[in-house]
Design an enzyme around this catalytic site. Structure first.
Site, PDB file in Angstrom:
ATOM      1  N   THR A 179       0.823  -1.225   0.000  1.00 39.75           N
ATOM      2  CA  THR A 179       0.000   0.000   0.000  1.00 39.75           C
ATOM      3  C   THR A 179       0.851   1.266   0.000  1.00 39.75           C
ATOM      4  O   THR A 179       0.340   2.355  -0.230  1.00 39.75           O
ATOM      5  CB  THR A 179      -0.878   0.045   1.258  1.00 39.75           C
ATOM      6  N   ASP A 189      17.296   3.909  -4.231  1.00 36.11           N
ATOM      7  CA  ASP A 189      16.917   3.838  -2.814  1.00 36.11           C
ATOM      8  C   ASP A 189      18.004   4.518  -1.981  1.00 36.11           C
ATOM      9  O   ASP A 189      19.138   4.033  -1.910  1.00 36.11           O
ATOM     10  CB  ASP A 189      16.759   2.373  -2.388  1.00 36.11           C
ATOM     11  N   ASP A 241      19.660   2.351   0.809  1.00 36.05           N
ATOM     12  CA  ASP A 241      20.562   1.322   0.267  1.00 36.05           C
ATOM     13  C   ASP A 241      21.849   1.937  -0.264  1.00 36.05           C
ATOM     14  O   ASP A 241      22.941   1.402  -0.068  1.00 36.05           O
ATOM     15  CB  ASP A 241      19.873   0.541  -0.853  1.00 36.05           C
TER      16      ASP A 241
HETATM   17  N1  URA Z   1      12.784   6.329  -1.152  1.00 37.22           N
HETATM   18  C1  URA Z   1      13.973   6.230  -1.779  1.00 37.22           C
HETATM   19  O1  URA Z   1      14.979   5.919  -1.151  1.00 37.22           O
HETATM   20  N2  URA Z   1      14.026   6.471  -3.094  1.00 37.22           N
HETATM   21  C2  URA Z   1      12.956   6.827  -3.829  1.00 37.22           C
HETATM   22  O2  URA Z   1      13.077   7.057  -5.026  1.00 37.22           O
HETATM   23  C3  URA Z   1      11.716   6.927  -3.153  1.00 37.22           C
HETATM   24  C4  URA Z   1      11.652   6.689  -1.820  1.00 37.22           C
END
Ligand code: URA
Length: 229
Positions: free
Chosen positions: A128, A220, A223
Site C-alpha cells: 500500500t 533507494d 541502500d
Molecule cells: N525512497 C527512496 O529511497 N528512493 C525513492 O526514489 C523513493 C523513496
C-alpha cells in the site's frame, strides 16, 4: 491525478521571508553538482555518503537563513564591539526519519552542533506504500524549539506526512521539512496535509514510478547510503 505545481521559490538571499514560502528550491551550483554525482548509478557508497553529508551542510546553511540573532558585546584584539550571535534561547531540534534521514542529519549537526536530535522510524508497507511507525524518540524539551525534519526523499509523501502528524503532537515552535529530492506527487500530498510546513529541497524530479520511487531520482537512498543492495 492532475498535479497543480506548487509555488516554488529559489533560495535567493534577497527573498524576504523564506518560511512563508511553500517549496524552497536550493539551486546553489555546489548543491546541484554534488547531487548530479549522487544520482549516477556508478557512484559508490563511500562517495554517496560523503556527498550527502556535504549537501546536508549546504542545505543547513540555507534552512537556517532566518535564525534570529542578538547583539553581544565582545572584545577583538583591537576594540570592543557589539557583534551578532545566534539567540541562545532559540535552539533547534533536528528529527531524522530513519533510516536515510541519518545521511542528512550527519551533515546538519556538524554545522549546527548545538541542535538536539530526535528520531522517528517509519517503514513503507510494500503493497500500500503507507507509512507504519515503529520508533519515536525525541528530546524532552521539544516545545518552543524550531524543528527540522529530515529525509532525503520526498516520494509519495506518506512517511513525511505521518512523521509531521506525529511530531506536531510534541508542539514545536515551528517545523521545516528538508529533503534532497522531491516528487511533485509528494509535494502535493504533503502540502494538502501540512500547508503550514515549508519544504526545502535541492531538486524536484519528474514523477513517481509504480513502486513509489522517484524518477529519474537516485534509487533507494538508504541502500545507497549504507551499501545494503
Ligand atoms: N525512497 C527512496 O529511497 N528512493 C525513492 O526514489 C523513493 C523513496
Amino acid at each position: 491525478m492532475p498535479f497543480d505545481p506548487p509555488p516554488v521559490t529559489s533560495s535567493d538571499p534577497s527573498s524576504s521571508d523564506p518560511s512563508s514560502e511553500k517549496v524552497i528550491l536550493i539551486n546553489h551550483p555546489l548543491v546541484q553538482h554534488k547531487l548530479t554525482i549522487m544520482r549516477q548509478v556508478e557512484t559508490h557508497t563511500q562517495d554517496f555518503r560523503r556527498l550527502l553529508k556535504e549537501i546536508a551542510m549546504l542545505l543547513a546553511y540555507e534552512v537556517t537563513r532566518d535564525l534570529p540573532l542578538k547583539k553581544q558585546t565582545i572584545k577583538t584584539p583591537l576594540a570592543e564591539m557589539e557583534a551578532p550571535m545566534l539567540a541562545a534561547d532559540k535552539k533547534m531540534v533536528i528529527v531524522s526519519i530513519l533510516r536515510a534521514g541519518q545521511g542528512l542529519l550527519d551533515g546538519m549537526i556538524e554545522l549546527i552542533p548545538t541542535a538536539k536530535v530526535g528520531h522517528i522510524g517509519l517503514y513503507r508497507e510494500p503493497t500500500t506504500l503507507t507509512a507504519v511507525e515503529y520508533y519515536l524518540k525525541l528530546p524532552l524539551d521539544v516545545e518552543h524549539r524550531d524543528m527540522l525534519v529530515v529525509d532525503p526523499m520526498l516520494a509519495t509523501g506518506n512517511s513525511a506526512v505521518a512523521a509531521v502528524d506525529r511530531l506536531k503532537e510534541a508542539n514545536p515552535a515551528s517545523i521545516k521539512f528538508v529533503c534532497l529530492l522531491a516528487a511533485p506527487e509528494g509535494i502535493q500530498h504533503f502540502h494538502e496535509q501540512h500547508p503550514d510546513v515549508p519544504i526545502y529541497t535541492a531538486a524536484i524530479d519528474e514523477r513517481l514510478d509504480d513502486h513509489g520511487y522517484i524518477v529519474p531520482g537516485l534509487g533507494d537512498a538508504g541502500d545507497r547510503l549504507y551499501g545494503t543492495r
